[in-house]
Design an enzyme around this catalytic site. Structure first.
Site, PDB file in Angstrom:
ATOM      1  N   ILE A 112      21.410  84.804  78.810  1.00 36.30           N
ATOM      2  CA  ILE A 112      21.449  83.525  78.092  1.00 36.30           C
ATOM      3  C   ILE A 112      22.585  82.653  78.621  1.00 36.30           C
ATOM      4  CG2 ILE A 112      21.668  82.412  75.826  1.00 36.30           C
ATOM      5  CD1 ILE A 112      20.567  85.005  74.580  1.00 36.30           C
ATOM      6  N   ALA A 161      29.791  86.326  75.619  1.00 37.88           N
ATOM      7  CA  ALA A 161      30.015  87.658  76.202  1.00 37.88           C
ATOM      8  C   ALA A 161      29.848  88.725  75.131  1.00 37.88           C
ATOM      9  CB  ALA A 161      31.408  87.741  76.809  1.00 37.88           C
ATOM     10  N   ALA A 162      29.047  89.725  75.446  1.00 36.60           N
ATOM     11  CA  ALA A 162      28.822  90.825  74.490  1.00 36.60           C
ATOM     12  C   ALA A 162      28.118  91.957  75.200  1.00 36.60           C
ATOM     13  CB  ALA A 162      27.959  90.341  73.321  1.00 36.60           C
ATOM     14  N   THR A 183      23.313  86.900  66.689  1.00 40.25           N
ATOM     15  CA  THR A 183      21.917  87.325  66.619  1.00 40.25           C
ATOM     16  C   THR A 183      21.410  87.345  65.176  1.00 40.25           C
ATOM     17  OG1 THR A 183      20.520  89.284  66.909  1.00 40.25           O
ATOM     18  CG2 THR A 183      22.850  89.690  66.643  1.00 40.25           C
ATOM     19  N   ASP A 184      20.080  87.280  65.020  1.00 43.10           N
ATOM     20  CA  ASP A 184      19.506  87.425  63.670  1.00 43.10           C
ATOM     21  C   ASP A 184      19.511  88.882  63.216  1.00 43.10           C
ATOM     22  OD1 ASP A 184      17.528  88.405  65.353  1.00 43.10           O
ATOM     23  OD2 ASP A 184      15.918  87.136  64.555  1.00 43.10           O
ATOM     24  N   GLU A 185      19.843  89.805  64.152  1.00 43.05           N
ATOM     25  CA  GLU A 185      19.815  91.230  63.789  1.00 43.05           C
ATOM     26  C   GLU A 185      20.888  91.573  62.760  1.00 43.05           C
ATOM     27  OE1 GLU A 185      19.137  93.855  67.129  1.00 43.05           O
ATOM     28  OE2 GLU A 185      18.183  92.251  68.265  1.00 43.05           O
ATOM     29  N   TYR A 211      24.706  97.928  67.552  1.00 40.64           N
ATOM     30  CA  TYR A 211      24.766  96.579  68.133  1.00 40.64           C
ATOM     31  C   TYR A 211      24.908  95.529  67.031  1.00 40.64           C
ATOM     32  CZ  TYR A 211      22.973  92.105  69.903  1.00 40.64           C
ATOM     33  OH  TYR A 211      22.812  90.773  70.185  1.00 40.64           O
ATOM     34  N   LYS A 216      28.025  92.954  66.068  1.00 38.69           N
ATOM     35  CA  LYS A 216      27.846  91.490  66.074  1.00 38.69           C
ATOM     36  C   LYS A 216      28.181  90.929  64.680  1.00 38.69           C
ATOM     37  CE  LYS A 216      26.592  89.040  68.902  1.00 38.69           C
ATOM     38  NZ  LYS A 216      27.312  88.312  69.986  1.00 38.69           N
ATOM     39  N   PRO A 235       5.891 101.659  78.144  1.00 39.63           N
ATOM     40  CA  PRO A 235       6.326 102.427  76.966  1.00 39.63           C
ATOM     41  C   PRO A 235       6.534 101.549  75.730  1.00 39.63           C
ATOM     42  CG  PRO A 235       8.185 102.075  78.443  1.00 39.63           C
ATOM     43  CD  PRO A 235       7.002 101.418  79.084  1.00 39.63           C
ATOM     44  N   VAL A 236       5.569 101.583  74.816  1.00 41.68           N
ATOM     45  CA  VAL A 236       5.686 100.812  73.565  1.00 41.68           C
ATOM     46  C   VAL A 236       6.153 101.777  72.475  1.00 41.68           C
ATOM     47  CG1 VAL A 236       4.365  99.557  71.821  1.00 41.68           C
ATOM     48  CG2 VAL A 236       3.940  99.140  74.262  1.00 41.68           C
ATOM     49  N   ARG A 290       8.870  90.490  66.326  1.00 44.70           N
ATOM     50  CA  ARG A 290      10.025  89.701  66.750  1.00 44.70           C
ATOM     51  C   ARG A 290       9.572  88.243  66.856  1.00 44.70           C
ATOM     52  NH1 ARG A 290      11.788  93.878  65.451  1.00 44.70           N
ATOM     53  NH2 ARG A 290      13.144  95.330  66.577  1.00 44.70           N
ATOM     54  N   ASP A 330       9.484 106.602  68.654  1.00 43.19           N
ATOM     55  CA  ASP A 330      10.075 105.359  68.150  1.00 43.19           C
ATOM     56  C   ASP A 330      11.590 105.347  68.335  1.00 43.19           C
ATOM     57  OD1 ASP A 330       9.962 102.857  67.100  1.00 43.19           O
ATOM     58  OD2 ASP A 330       9.123 103.454  65.153  1.00 43.19           O
TER      59      ASP A 330
HETATM   60  P1  NAD Z   1      23.651  89.906  78.526  1.00 41.90           P
HETATM   61  O1  NAD Z   1      23.879  91.345  78.225  1.00 41.90           O
HETATM   62  O2  NAD Z   1      22.528  89.508  79.430  1.00 41.90           O
HETATM   63  O3  NAD Z   1      24.974  89.267  79.163  1.00 41.90           O
HETATM   64  C1  NAD Z   1      26.257  89.509  78.640  1.00 41.90           C
HETATM   65  C2  NAD Z   1      27.284  88.906  79.591  1.00 41.90           C
HETATM   66  O4  NAD Z   1      28.588  89.098  79.015  1.00 41.90           O
HETATM   67  C3  NAD Z   1      27.308  89.581  80.984  1.00 41.90           C
HETATM   68  O5  NAD Z   1      27.392  88.597  81.996  1.00 41.90           O
HETATM   69  C4  NAD Z   1      28.562  90.445  80.933  1.00 41.90           C
HETATM   70  O6  NAD Z   1      29.184  90.644  82.211  1.00 41.90           O
HETATM   71  C5  NAD Z   1      29.462  89.641  80.001  1.00 41.90           C
HETATM   72  N1  NAD Z   1      30.443  90.520  79.330  1.00 41.90           N
HETATM   73  C6  NAD Z   1      30.159  91.641  78.612  1.00 41.90           C
HETATM   74  N2  NAD Z   1      31.301  92.209  78.184  1.00 41.90           N
HETATM   75  C7  NAD Z   1      32.319  91.405  78.609  1.00 41.90           C
HETATM   76  C8  NAD Z   1      33.724  91.445  78.452  1.00 41.90           C
HETATM   77  N3  NAD Z   1      34.325  92.447  77.791  1.00 41.90           N
HETATM   78  N4  NAD Z   1      34.460  90.456  79.008  1.00 41.90           N
HETATM   79  C9  NAD Z   1      33.873  89.447  79.707  1.00 41.90           C
HETATM   80  N5  NAD Z   1      32.543  89.363  79.892  1.00 41.90           N
HETATM   81  C10 NAD Z   1      31.764  90.334  79.355  1.00 41.90           C
HETATM   82  O7  NAD Z   1      23.533  89.199  77.103  1.00 41.90           O
HETATM   83  P2  NAD Z   1      22.552  88.021  76.648  1.00 41.90           P
HETATM   84  O8  NAD Z   1      21.220  88.579  76.327  1.00 41.90           O
HETATM   85  O9  NAD Z   1      22.675  86.893  77.598  1.00 41.90           O
HETATM   86  O10 NAD Z   1      23.227  87.621  75.267  1.00 41.90           O
HETATM   87  C11 NAD Z   1      24.301  86.674  75.219  1.00 41.90           C
HETATM   88  C12 NAD Z   1      24.782  86.549  73.783  1.00 41.90           C
HETATM   89  O11 NAD Z   1      23.716  86.107  72.956  1.00 41.90           O
HETATM   90  C13 NAD Z   1      25.298  87.857  73.185  1.00 41.90           C
HETATM   91  O12 NAD Z   1      26.428  87.576  72.397  1.00 41.90           O
HETATM   92  C14 NAD Z   1      24.148  88.330  72.320  1.00 41.90           C
HETATM   93  O13 NAD Z   1      24.617  89.101  71.227  1.00 41.90           O
HETATM   94  C15 NAD Z   1      23.574  86.997  71.855  1.00 41.90           C
HETATM   95  N6  NAD Z   1      22.126  87.016  71.546  1.00 41.90           N
HETATM   96  C16 NAD Z   1      21.225  87.532  72.429  1.00 41.90           C
HETATM   97  C17 NAD Z   1      19.864  87.496  72.125  1.00 41.90           C
HETATM   98  C18 NAD Z   1      18.834  88.013  73.108  1.00 41.90           C
HETATM   99  O14 NAD Z   1      17.641  88.031  72.777  1.00 41.90           O
HETATM  100  N7  NAD Z   1      19.196  88.419  74.314  1.00 41.90           N
HETATM  101  C19 NAD Z   1      19.419  86.955  70.916  1.00 41.90           C
HETATM  102  C20 NAD Z   1      20.366  86.434  70.025  1.00 41.90           C
HETATM  103  C21 NAD Z   1      21.724  86.456  70.355  1.00 41.90           C
HETATM  104  P1  TYD Z   2      14.445  94.654  72.875  1.00 44.00           P
HETATM  105  O1  TYD Z   2      13.980  93.789  73.995  1.00 44.00           O
HETATM  106  O2  TYD Z   2      15.298  95.837  73.199  1.00 44.00           O
HETATM  107  O3  TYD Z   2      15.165  93.698  71.809  1.00 44.00           O
HETATM  108  P2  TYD Z   2      15.662  94.015  70.282  1.00 44.00           P
HETATM  109  O4  TYD Z   2      15.729  95.472  70.091  1.00 44.00           O
HETATM  110  O5  TYD Z   2      17.031  93.390  70.298  1.00 44.00           O
HETATM  111  O6  TYD Z   2      14.698  93.335  69.388  1.00 44.00           O
HETATM  112  O7  TYD Z   2      13.180  95.185  72.101  1.00 44.00           O
HETATM  113  C1  TYD Z   2      12.233  94.298  71.523  1.00 44.00           C
HETATM  114  C2  TYD Z   2      11.229  95.127  70.769  1.00 44.00           C
HETATM  115  O8  TYD Z   2      10.472  95.901  71.702  1.00 44.00           O
HETATM  116  C3  TYD Z   2      11.863  96.121  69.809  1.00 44.00           C
HETATM  117  O9  TYD Z   2      11.031  96.205  68.644  1.00 44.00           O
HETATM  118  C4  TYD Z   2      11.824  97.440  70.572  1.00 44.00           C
HETATM  119  C5  TYD Z   2      10.579  97.298  71.428  1.00 44.00           C
HETATM  120  N1  TYD Z   2      10.599  97.984  72.736  1.00 44.00           N
HETATM  121  C6  TYD Z   2       9.526  98.797  73.120  1.00 44.00           C
HETATM  122  O10 TYD Z   2       8.550  98.968  72.369  1.00 44.00           O
HETATM  123  N2  TYD Z   2       9.564  99.392  74.336  1.00 44.00           N
HETATM  124  C7  TYD Z   2      10.615  99.247  75.195  1.00 44.00           C
HETATM  125  O11 TYD Z   2      10.620  99.836  76.307  1.00 44.00           O
HETATM  126  C8  TYD Z   2      11.710  98.388  74.790  1.00 44.00           C
HETATM  127  C9  TYD Z   2      12.896  98.175  75.700  1.00 44.00           C
HETATM  128  C10 TYD Z   2      11.655  97.776  73.553  1.00 44.00           C
END
Ligand code: NAD
Ligand code: TYD
Length: 351
Positions: free
Chosen positions: A12, A81-82, A133-135, A159, A163, A214-215, A223, A289
């Site tokens: 993101i 960053a996370a 996140t909404d989680e 996780y 958060k 793998p589901v 989601r 699961d």
């Molecule tokens: P990602 O895992 O793809 O990227 C995380 C980035 O943070 C990486 O570039 C990593 O190098 C950097 N990072 C991690 N630890 C660090 C540290 N200690 N110091 C400096 N940099 C560090 O994550 P993403 O999917 O892009 O998510 C970004 C943010 O959005 C996160 O905070 C996540 O919780 C939030 N978010 C993600 C989703 C999603 O669907 N991916 C949804 C809602 C919120």
């Molecule tokens: P994921 O992309 O890990 O996001 P989150 O757990 O943060 O929602 O997973 C999305 C959904 O897909 C979640 O319900 C778990 C499921 N999932 C599978 O069924 N198979 C897989 O291999 C993965 C990675 C996730």
């Protein structure tokens, strides 16, 4: 604005940096220590832009952060960053506590020291946007109304618990110290440059390679799927217009079961990569699961849509088509990750 953004080499973060460079006049300092989830290639197209700089700093390093705040003099922080993957948090929660909780705390303290010394005018204009996140809200049954900004916190995985802790810290720095912080809570993102341990990219790559898909469980978990470029636009609106102390729940109004998502991916891959073999849907494999698997996430984004004058523009079908096409066109990006950093198996579980 001069924006200090963390996590800009991730999925993101890189979309937000690209949006800032291509669609605004803001300057960006990307603080990213390059964990396994980061790719320098994610920003290769804008890395030489004069408004972009990268600082290789871990957000747990308070001294380095203080120095970077002093030198860069940011007018806003966007904190992405996370550690972000639920399955990894189940296998090894330590890194999640370290980065998501301690890292956010360290960043807040560095920001507070810097902010405190600003002039009254600059202090008022400063913004600290925490991306969450909404989680953190836990999970919904089929009948529950979607999450809103008022939904009580009930995180259920390591996780989401870390958060949630970081969200509480960010809000406390507003109510206690008056720092102009605010939070966005967003649904599942998907799109280009998504690390292939997450559902959508993993299924695309496995479908392209004709491997089993793998589901987890029966694939009935739901989601709300937001295309990453729509999210990037919402976050930039938020940092420009967001009100300190507020929360913005950002969603796409696109709830689907995992099985539905995987079937759509299979149909698009069949269409874009036709062959004479069986439809890819037949590769679906129901595996054991995830422990404590959250059943449903969905956000009512009405408040964010009104306040930020924003709505998600991509339907899931349109966004998935673009995403599949991106993975077809960028095989070297994911092949390198699969070869060097991640083997595409469910972490520590087998399937
Ligand atoms: P990602 O895992 O793809 O990227 C995380 C980035 O943070 C990486 O570039 C990593 O190098 C950097 N990072 C991690 N630890 C660090 C540290 N200690 N110091 C400096 N940099 C560090 O994550 P993403 O999917 O892009 O998510 C970004 C943010 O959005 C996160 O905070 C996540 O919780 C939030 N978010 C993600 C989703 C999603 O669907 N991916 C949804 C809602 C919120
Ligand atoms: P994921 O992309 O890990 O996001 P989150 O757990 O943060 O929602 O997973 C999305 C959904 O897909 C979640 O319900 C778990 C499921 N999932 C599978 O069924 N198979 C897989 O291999 C993965 C990675 C996730």
């Amino acid at each position: 604005m001069r924006i200090l953004l963390t996590g800009g080499c991730g999925f993101i973060g890189s979309a937000v940096v690209r949006y800032l460079i291509e669609h605004t006049a803001h300057h960006v300092l990307n603080v990213d220590c390059m964990t396994y989830a980061a790719s320098a290639e994610n920003l290769s197209d804008i890395a030489s832009n004069a408004r972009y700089t990268h600082a290789l700093i871990d957000i747990r390093n308070g001294g380095a952060l203080r120095q970077v705040f002093d030198e860069y003099q940011p007018e806003a922080v966007m904190h992405l960053a996370a550690e972000s993957h639920v399955d990894r948090s189940i296998d090894g929660p330590d890194a999640f506590v370290q980065t998501n909780v301690m890292g956010t705390y360290t960043l807040l303290e560095a920001a507070r020291g810097y902010w405190h010394a600003l002039s009254v005018e600059k202090k008022e204009a400063f913004r600290f946007l925490h991306i969450s996140t909404d989680e953190v809200f836990g999970h919904l049954s089929k009948e529950d109304p979607p999450f809103t900004e008022a939904t009580p916190y009930d995180p259920r995985s390591p996780y989401s618990a870390t958060k949630a802790a970081s969200d509480h810290l960010v809000r406390a720095w507003h109510s206690t110290y008056g720092m102009p912080t605010f939070v966005t809570n967003t649904t599942n993102n998907y799109g280009p440059r998504h690390f292939p341990e997450k559902l959508v990219p993993l299924m695309i790559i496995k479908a392209l390679k004709r491997e089993r898909l793998p589901v987890y469980g029966q694939g009935q978990n739901i989601r709300d799927w937001l295309y990453v470029e729509d999210h990037a636009e919402a976050l930039v609106r938020a940092v420009e217009r967001g009100v300190p102390g507020q929360t913005y729940a950002i969603g796409a109004r696109q709830p689907h079961t995992n099985l539905d998502v995987v079937r759509k991916i299979c149909a698009i891959v069949d269409e874009l990569r036709p062959d004479h073999l069986e439809p890819r849907e037949r590769l679906i494999d129901f595996v054991s699961d995830r422990p404590g698997h959250d059943f449903r996430y969905e956000i009512d984004p009405s408040h964010a849509e009104r306040s930020l004058d924003w709505t998600a523009t991509h339907s899931l079908d349109a966004g998935l088509r673009k995403t599949v096409q991106w993975y077809i066109d960028h095989q070297s990006w994911w092949q390198m990750i699969m070869d060097q950093r991640y083997n595409g198996q469910r972490l520590g579980k087998g399937s």
